[in-house]
Write a protein that holds these residues in place. Structure first.
Motif, mmCIF file in Angstrom:
data_model
loop_
_atom_site.group_PDB
_atom_site.id
_atom_site.type_symbol
_atom_site.label_atom_id
_atom_site.label_comp_id
_atom_site.label_asym_id
_atom_site.label_seq_id
_atom_site.Cartn_x
_atom_site.Cartn_y
_atom_site.Cartn_z
ATOM 1 N N ALA A 30 0.808 -1.219 0.000
ATOM 2 C CA ALA A 30 0.000 0.000 0.000
ATOM 3 C C ALA A 30 0.845 1.276 0.000
ATOM 4 C CB ALA A 30 -0.920 0.007 1.215
ATOM 5 N N MET A 31 2.159 1.137 0.162
ATOM 6 C CA MET A 31 3.018 2.310 0.241
ATOM 7 C C MET A 31 3.333 2.858 -1.148
ATOM 8 S SD MET A 31 3.527 2.850 3.433
ATOM 9 C CE MET A 31 1.921 2.186 3.850
ATOM 10 N N PRO A 32 3.566 4.174 -1.217
ATOM 11 C CA PRO A 32 3.953 4.756 -2.502
ATOM 12 C C PRO A 32 5.391 4.372 -2.845
ATOM 13 C CG PRO A 32 3.956 6.439 -0.793
ATOM 14 C CD PRO A 32 3.426 5.177 -0.166
ATOM 15 N N GLY A 33 5.663 4.294 -4.114
ATOM 16 C CA GLY A 33 7.007 3.987 -4.572
ATOM 17 C C GLY A 33 6.969 3.213 -5.877
ATOM 18 N N ALA A 34 8.030 3.375 -6.648
ATOM 19 C CA ALA A 34 8.090 2.733 -7.964
ATOM 20 C C ALA A 34 8.401 1.240 -7.867
ATOM 21 C CB ALA A 34 9.140 3.433 -8.837
ATOM 22 N N ASP A 35 9.124 0.842 -6.819
ATOM 23 C CA ASP A 35 9.475 -0.568 -6.658
ATOM 24 C C ASP A 35 9.494 -0.921 -5.177
ATOM 25 O OD1 ASP A 35 11.866 0.440 -5.615
ATOM 26 O OD2 ASP A 35 12.972 0.135 -7.472
ATOM 27 N N SER A 36 9.754 -2.178 -4.869
ATOM 28 C CA SER A 36 9.694 -2.609 -3.466
ATOM 29 C C SER A 36 10.750 -1.922 -2.602
ATOM 30 C CB SER A 36 9.813 -4.131 -3.365
ATOM 31 O OG SER A 36 11.017 -4.573 -3.934
ATOM 32 N N ALA A 37 11.906 -1.581 -3.167
ATOM 33 C CA ALA A 37 12.938 -0.889 -2.387
ATOM 34 C C ALA A 37 12.459 0.502 -1.962
ATOM 35 C CB ALA A 37 14.234 -0.789 -3.186
ATOM 36 N N GLU A 38 11.831 1.230 -2.871
ATOM 37 C CA GLU A 38 11.297 2.553 -2.537
ATOM 38 C C GLU A 38 10.140 2.428 -1.539
ATOM 39 O OE1 GLU A 38 10.211 5.029 -5.840
ATOM 40 O OE2 GLU A 38 12.185 4.833 -6.774
ATOM 41 N N LYS A 39 9.267 1.450 -1.771
ATOM 42 C CA LYS A 39 8.140 1.229 -0.869
ATOM 43 C C LYS A 39 8.634 0.882 0.534
ATOM 44 C CE LYS A 39 4.910 -0.342 -4.364
ATOM 45 N NZ LYS A 39 3.483 -0.192 -4.221
ATOM 46 N N TRP A 40 9.697 0.055 0.614
ATOM 47 C CA TRP A 40 10.220 -0.365 1.916
ATOM 48 C C TRP A 40 10.689 0.830 2.739
ATOM 49 C CZ3 TRP A 40 9.884 -3.639 5.565
ATOM 50 C CH2 TRP A 40 10.858 -3.700 6.576
ATOM 51 N N LYS A 41 11.375 1.780 2.113
ATOM 52 C CA LYS A 41 11.851 2.968 2.836
ATOM 53 C C LYS A 41 10.687 3.733 3.455
ATOM 54 C CE LYS A 41 15.951 3.637 -0.011
ATOM 55 N NZ LYS A 41 16.570 4.448 -1.061
ATOM 56 N N VAL A 42 9.640 3.958 2.671
ATOM 57 C CA VAL A 42 8.461 4.677 3.156
ATOM 58 C C VAL A 42 7.767 3.868 4.245
ATOM 59 C CG1 VAL A 42 6.187 5.586 2.495
ATOM 60 C CG2 VAL A 42 8.135 5.855 0.947
ATOM 61 N N TYR A 43 7.643 2.571 4.004
ATOM 62 C CA TYR A 43 6.970 1.663 4.941
ATOM 63 C C TYR A 43 7.676 1.630 6.290
ATOM 64 C CZ TYR A 43 4.623 -2.706 6.318
ATOM 65 O OH TYR A 43 3.875 -3.669 6.950
ATOM 66 N N LEU A 44 8.990 1.483 6.253
ATOM 67 C CA LEU A 44 9.771 1.415 7.480
ATOM 68 C C LEU A 44 9.570 2.679 8.320
ATOM 69 C CD1 LEU A 44 11.762 -0.402 8.978
ATOM 70 C CD2 LEU A 44 13.608 0.787 7.788
ATOM 71 N N GLU A 45 9.595 3.832 7.681
ATOM 72 C CA GLU A 45 9.372 5.086 8.411
ATOM 73 C C GLU A 45 7.958 5.151 8.964
ATOM 74 O OE1 GLU A 45 11.755 7.128 9.345
ATOM 75 O OE2 GLU A 45 13.120 5.790 8.268
ATOM 76 N N ARG A 46 6.987 4.681 8.195
ATOM 77 C CA ARG A 46 5.585 4.720 8.633
ATOM 78 C C ARG A 46 5.370 3.844 9.862
ATOM 79 N NH1 ARG A 46 0.191 4.653 6.539
ATOM 80 N NH2 ARG A 46 -1.045 4.893 8.410
ATOM 81 N N ILE A 47 5.825 2.590 9.815
ATOM 82 C CA ILE A 47 5.586 1.705 10.960
ATOM 83 C C ILE A 47 6.451 2.100 12.156
ATOM 84 C CG2 ILE A 47 4.648 -0.205 9.604
ATOM 85 C CD1 ILE A 47 7.345 -1.640 9.891
ATOM 86 N N TYR A 48 7.615 2.697 11.894
ATOM 87 C CA TYR A 48 8.440 3.175 13.006
ATOM 88 C C TYR A 48 7.769 4.360 13.706
ATOM 89 C CZ TYR A 48 12.408 4.612 15.809
ATOM 90 O OH TYR A 48 13.228 4.936 16.869
ATOM 91 N N GLU A 49 7.175 5.237 12.931
ATOM 92 C CA GLU A 49 6.443 6.372 13.502
ATOM 93 C C GLU A 49 5.312 5.863 14.405
ATOM 94 O OE1 GLU A 49 3.049 9.269 11.751
ATOM 95 O OE2 GLU A 49 4.928 9.264 10.616
ATOM 96 N N ILE A 50 4.593 4.850 13.949
ATOM 97 C CA ILE A 50 3.502 4.263 14.743
ATOM 98 C C ILE A 50 4.063 3.628 16.012
ATOM 99 C CG2 ILE A 50 1.743 2.444 14.786
ATOM 100 C CD1 ILE A 50 1.384 3.083 11.723
#
Length: 190
Positions: A30-50
């Motif tokens: 569900a994260m934005p990004g062109a590929d899984s590497a980009e999505k992972w960066k956004v995802y990691l920050e999102r779940i860490y914030e939570i």
């Protein structure tokens, strides 16, 4: 949001009528990004914030005791407990992110908040031998969703040990431990 209705629960152990609302799981896809590497960066920050907002800095309480995260030096710029809660593996340095654990980081606080509501969460104490000796662990099992938060009582607080999705073999073990604990309680042995 996943809303659990006390009236439709499989457990007849509680007379409570309050509802437990779980935040939605957060899938990597569900994260934005062109590929899984980009999505992972956004995802990691999102779940860490939570994790920081809802767990590490939330002043959670379990049965009147503060719930604290184990303190270690930060790993890759993030709380070491976060890495443990969202990954799997026997050796800390070799743990790998677990998609199911990551997606359920938002569930940790609601499970702790509802730990004494047996309509949703089954809780018991269990002696376990660890690398640090014999310890008492308290599983908080969100049994309708096969998810567990594990606490360890200390003198004046509880330590958040880990979280994970309960797999089929573990589910049977949990059920037996929970039933044995309740049998001991009914006989006044705990």
């Amino acid at each position: 949001m996943v809303s659990l209705d006390a009236g439709s629960s499989r457990s007849a152990c509680s007379n409570t009528t309050r509802r437990m609302t779980l935040p939605p799981v957060i899938p990597l896809e569900a994260m934005p990004g062109a590929d899984s590497a980009e999505k992972w960066k956004v995802y990691l920050e999102r779940i860490y914030e939570i994790f920081c907002r809802d767990v590490a800095n939330a002043q959670l309480r379990f049965r009147g005791l503060a719930v604290r995260c184990r303190y270690h030096e930060p790993y890759k710029g993030k709380h070491a407990s976060f890495w443990h809660l969202m990954s799997d593996g026997k050796v800390e340095a070799g743990r790998t992110p677990d998609p199911d654990r990551c997606a359920r980081i938002p569930w940790i606080a609601p499970v702790i908040h509802h730990a004494d509501d047996t309509t949703y969460v089954r809780t018991w104490e269990h002696e376990r031998v660890t690398t640090r000796g014999r310890k008492t662990r308290i599983p908080l099992w969100l049994f309708q969703h096969d998810y567990a938060v594990i606490l360890e009582p200390r003198d004046n607080y509880c330590l958040l040990i880990t979280t994970y999705c309960v797999r089929s073999g573990q589910k049977l073990k949990f059920e037996k431990e929970w039933q044995a604990w309740n049998a001991q309680k009914s006989r006044g042995r705990v």
